[in-house]
Design an enzyme around this catalytic site. Structure first.
Site, mmCIF file in Angstrom:
data_model
loop_
_atom_site.group_PDB
_atom_site.id
_atom_site.type_symbol
_atom_site.label_atom_id
_atom_site.label_comp_id
_atom_site.label_asym_id
_atom_site.label_seq_id
_atom_site.Cartn_x
_atom_site.Cartn_y
_atom_site.Cartn_z
ATOM 1 N N SER A 2 32.933 -9.098 7.338
ATOM 2 C CA SER A 2 31.937 -10.157 7.135
ATOM 3 C C SER A 2 32.555 -11.345 6.392
ATOM 4 C CB SER A 2 30.757 -9.631 6.311
ATOM 5 O OG SER A 2 29.807 -9.017 7.142
ATOM 6 N N HIS A 50 28.914 -13.259 -10.553
ATOM 7 C CA HIS A 50 30.257 -13.575 -11.062
ATOM 8 C C HIS A 50 31.072 -14.332 -10.036
ATOM 9 C CE1 HIS A 50 31.155 -10.044 -8.681
ATOM 10 N NE2 HIS A 50 32.425 -10.298 -8.793
ATOM 11 N N ARG A 51 30.718 -14.139 -8.776
ATOM 12 C CA ARG A 51 31.314 -14.909 -7.675
ATOM 13 C C ARG A 51 30.187 -15.288 -6.722
ATOM 14 N NH1 ARG A 51 36.897 -13.225 -7.180
ATOM 15 N NH2 ARG A 51 37.713 -13.849 -9.179
ATOM 16 N N LYS A 104 26.416 -11.315 -1.514
ATOM 17 C CA LYS A 104 26.508 -10.829 -0.129
ATOM 18 C C LYS A 104 25.996 -9.409 -0.031
ATOM 19 C CE LYS A 104 28.716 -11.332 3.990
ATOM 20 N NZ LYS A 104 27.402 -11.004 4.533
ATOM 21 N N LYS A 129 31.653 -2.733 -4.473
ATOM 22 C CA LYS A 129 32.404 -2.647 -3.216
ATOM 23 C C LYS A 129 33.265 -3.893 -2.996
ATOM 24 C CE LYS A 129 29.542 -0.840 -0.314
ATOM 25 N NZ LYS A 129 28.502 -0.643 0.704
ATOM 26 N N LYS A 185 21.427 -7.358 -1.769
ATOM 27 C CA LYS A 185 20.887 -6.511 -0.702
ATOM 28 C C LYS A 185 19.463 -6.933 -0.410
ATOM 29 C CE LYS A 185 22.338 -3.055 1.801
ATOM 30 N NZ LYS A 185 23.749 -2.794 2.162
HETATM 31 P P1 NAD Z 1 21.649 2.336 11.840
HETATM 32 O O1 NAD Z 1 20.238 1.997 11.713
HETATM 33 O O2 NAD Z 1 22.480 1.643 12.874
HETATM 34 O O3 NAD Z 1 21.850 3.907 12.065
HETATM 35 C C1 NAD Z 1 21.334 4.900 11.241
HETATM 36 C C2 NAD Z 1 21.031 6.104 12.116
HETATM 37 O O4 NAD Z 1 20.671 7.217 11.285
HETATM 38 C C3 NAD Z 1 19.866 5.857 13.064
HETATM 39 O O5 NAD Z 1 20.271 6.119 14.386
HETATM 40 C C4 NAD Z 1 18.786 6.817 12.576
HETATM 41 O O6 NAD Z 1 17.978 7.306 13.630
HETATM 42 C C5 NAD Z 1 19.626 7.914 11.945
HETATM 43 N N1 NAD Z 1 18.908 8.737 10.961
HETATM 44 C C6 NAD Z 1 17.954 8.374 10.084
HETATM 45 N N2 NAD Z 1 17.571 9.418 9.326
HETATM 46 C C7 NAD Z 1 18.306 10.475 9.752
HETATM 47 C C8 NAD Z 1 18.386 11.843 9.357
HETATM 48 N N3 NAD Z 1 17.639 12.327 8.368
HETATM 49 N N4 NAD Z 1 19.260 12.656 10.005
HETATM 50 C C9 NAD Z 1 20.036 12.181 10.997
HETATM 51 N N5 NAD Z 1 20.009 10.890 11.416
HETATM 52 C C10 NAD Z 1 19.159 10.049 10.791
HETATM 53 O O7 NAD Z 1 22.273 2.102 10.376
HETATM 54 P P2 NAD Z 1 23.803 1.865 10.005
HETATM 55 O O8 NAD Z 1 24.050 0.401 9.992
HETATM 56 O O9 NAD Z 1 24.652 2.761 10.807
HETATM 57 O O10 NAD Z 1 23.789 2.336 8.475
HETATM 58 C C11 NAD Z 1 23.922 3.702 8.111
HETATM 59 C C12 NAD Z 1 24.355 3.783 6.661
HETATM 60 O O11 NAD Z 1 25.578 3.058 6.483
HETATM 61 C C13 NAD Z 1 23.366 3.189 5.655
HETATM 62 O O12 NAD Z 1 23.441 3.926 4.446
HETATM 63 C C14 NAD Z 1 23.930 1.795 5.415
HETATM 64 O O13 NAD Z 1 23.527 1.266 4.182
HETATM 65 C C15 NAD Z 1 25.415 2.099 5.446
HETATM 66 N N6 NAD Z 1 26.247 0.927 5.706
HETATM 67 C C16 NAD Z 1 26.077 0.180 6.833
HETATM 68 C C17 NAD Z 1 26.905 -0.921 7.045
HETATM 69 C C18 NAD Z 1 26.817 -1.752 8.316
HETATM 70 O O14 NAD Z 1 27.684 -2.625 8.505
HETATM 71 N N7 NAD Z 1 25.862 -1.521 9.197
HETATM 72 C C19 NAD Z 1 27.869 -1.280 6.091
HETATM 73 C C20 NAD Z 1 28.018 -0.483 4.957
HETATM 74 C C21 NAD Z 1 27.204 0.618 4.780
#
Ligand code: NAD
Length: 470
Positions: free
Chosen positions: A362, A64-65, A69, A93, A105
């Site tokens: 972003s 739609h846009r 991303k 979002k 994604k």
């Molecule tokens: P990341 O890889 O930097 O960190 C995730 C951490 O979780 C890792 O250190 C990993 O070891 C740990 N982990 C994995 N399984 C685990 C468990 N069972 N118990 C405890 N720790 C565990 O990832 P992130 O970028 O911090 O992303 C985390 C969540 O946030 C994801 O769901 C991602 O989709 C969401 N998210 C991230 C962003 C972003 O900008 N990075 C934006 C929106 C949403």
């Protein structure tokens, strides 16, 4: 649990909100549907010369846009359903925080903790080449960002690969966000998701009536918090809650286990300890257990799942003790667990609002790349001149000069990071206000339904304005 449970949960959340929307069934089907998926398998050479066939995906949920991303995830759990669910969350979002993009994604099915840096780089560059081949990446087409298991380094490889394979593209670095600042990234992107989560929790905790219903005092100070996942998002949330919110981080869970200290953990010291030793274990004056799942059930005011989806389910939801579950991760509560938490009066701050800080910043990075100029360069000097004129006028009126130590910081124009951070804070405040208002006015069951409803309304409006290509 099957991964498709995640997609089922997102679908249920959507349907529940849609039933309050008044949008026609056909348009609802289009808003919900994932519009395109590229599933690929490509060979990459291991460090020892052997060939591994890597499976990866890119889902573009909504056009739609444009561009679409969404982040790129490196995880052994990656599959088609998970990628589609995450892409759908991105569409919702973006609509909530007013970012004019469709959702997307990407996922690469590898365990990020088990691959070498060299292999990782070859995989990411090959994945980028595959996306280029099928037109699934580009500044006006689809713009990836970091997610679980990826960060600035991977975004730099993507930007570099794209630039070299698309020599005629005028703004090649706008093909991806979350890049290092030295490579046309934007200051503040690294901490943006965690900072946005912090703002969202803070804004909610200032709602006196909501806090009274939960039996909590308004404000963040002294709130007892458990964080699951000390990665990019979890670390920054924990750090901001402790440093700027005055909250007490009583527990941190990582892959190897759960670290607990009733009088609080020093987040920076825990991160240093883990970087030096490779584990949470052995951190002084704290109790370590290898049973990481107990973290979610620990006694606290606020639980911040910041790792992966499907962490709170029908199995453990009856034992969750937190009063607020702040969904920093995408989809940490499945639809069965959600029902139980809601019945138990536990408040969930929904992922599609709470972790939208990353895509918000972003968007700023993408705008900067498209413009080819930093916000600081455009605005800072102008602000300095305006402030200077204001100060001089006040000085003339009161007949006194502002003392020099006060004058310089007062006149200074904002840094790019300051602009990014204030715009992010404003976005989180405004979006929460809109969700909260809808929740109250429509008497919806919870904030998640309100967030989805807000999003569905905006997507429907967007389709109505732009029409649907015949
Ligand atoms: P990341 O890889 O930097 O960190 C995730 C951490 O979780 C890792 O250190 C990993 O070891 C740990 N982990 C994995 N399984 C685990 C468990 N069972 N118990 C405890 N720790 C565990 O990832 P992130 O970028 O911090 O992303 C985390 C969540 O946030 C994801 O769901 C991602 O989709 C969401 N998210 C991230 C962003 C972003 O900008 N990075 C934006 C929106 C949403």
């Amino acid at each position: 649990m099957a991964r498709s449970e995640f997609l089922t949960s997102v679908s249920r959340y959507f349907d529940r909100a849609a039933s309050h929307s008044g949008v026609t069934p056909g348009l609802l089907r289009q808003i919900k549907a994932c519009n395109a998926v590229y599933r690929m398998r490509f060979p990459v050479r291991e460090d020892n010369g052997e060939i591994t066939v890597v499976e990866a995906f890119r889902a573009e949920h909504s056009y739609h846009r444009l561009p679409t991303k969404g982040g790129i995830r490196l995880s052994r759990h990656v599959d088609l359903d998970e990628t589609i669910a995450l892409a759908a969350l991105m569409s919702y979002k973006c609509a909530i925080v007013g970012v004019p993009f469709g959702g997307a994604k990407g996922g690469i099915a590898l365990d990020p903790s088990k691959i070498s840096d060299g292999f990782r780089e070859r995989v990411v560059r090959r994945y980028t080449a595959e996306l280029i081949r099928k037109n699934f990446i580009g500044p006006d087409i689809d713009v990836p960002a970091p997610d679980y298991g990826t960060g600035e380094r991977e975004m730099a490889w993507i930007a570099d690969t794209y630039k070299n394979l698309r020599m005629n593209e005028p703004n090649p670095y706008a093909c991806v966000t979350g890049k290092p600042v030295a490579m046309q990234g934007i200051p503040g992107r690294r901490q943006a998701t965690g900072l946005g989560v912090f703002y969202g929790i803070r804004i909610f905790c200032e709602e006196a009536e909501a806090m009274r219903r939960l039996g909590l005092e308004p404000g963040l100070a002294g709130k007892r918090v458990i964080v699951q996942g000390l990665g990019n998002v979890g670390y920054h949330v924990a750090s901001f809650l402790q440093r700027d919110g005055g909250s007490v981080i009583v527990g941190i869970a990582e892959r190897e286990g759960y670290l607990h200290a009733e009088d609080g953990l020093d987040v920076e010291a825990v991160v240093r300890h883990r970087a030096e030793t490779g584990t949470l274990e052995g951190f002084p004056r704290a109790v370590f257990s290898t049973d990481r799942a107990t973290a979610l059930e620990g006694d606290c005011d606020i639980l911040v799942p910041a790792a992966l989806e499907n962490q709170i389910t029908g199995e453990n939801a009856p034992r969750i003790q937190a009063k607020i579950v702040a969904e920093a991760a995408n989809g940490p509560v499945d639809s069965v667990g959600e029902e139980i938490l809601r019945e138990r009066g536990i408040c969930m701050l929904p992922d599609i609002y709470l972790n939208a800080g990353g895509v918000t910043v972003s968007y700023f990075e993408w705008l900067k790349n498209r413009a080819g100029v930093s916000f600081e360069r455009l605005l800072s000097r102008h602000e300095e001149l305006t402030k200077s004129q204001l100060v001089q006028t006040i000085e003339q009126l009161v007949g006194q000069s502002v003392p020099e130590p006060l004058r310089t910081p007062l006149l200074h124009g904002p840094s790019e990071e300051r602009m990014v951070v204030t715009a992010l804070e404003q976005t989180m405040i405004v979006s929460f206000g809109q969700i909260h208002e809808l929740w109250k006015s429509e008497q919806l069951p919870d904030l998640r339904t309100a967030a989805y409803l807000l999003s569905i309304g905006r997507l429907a409006e967007s389709y109505s304005q732009h029409g649907i290509f015949p």
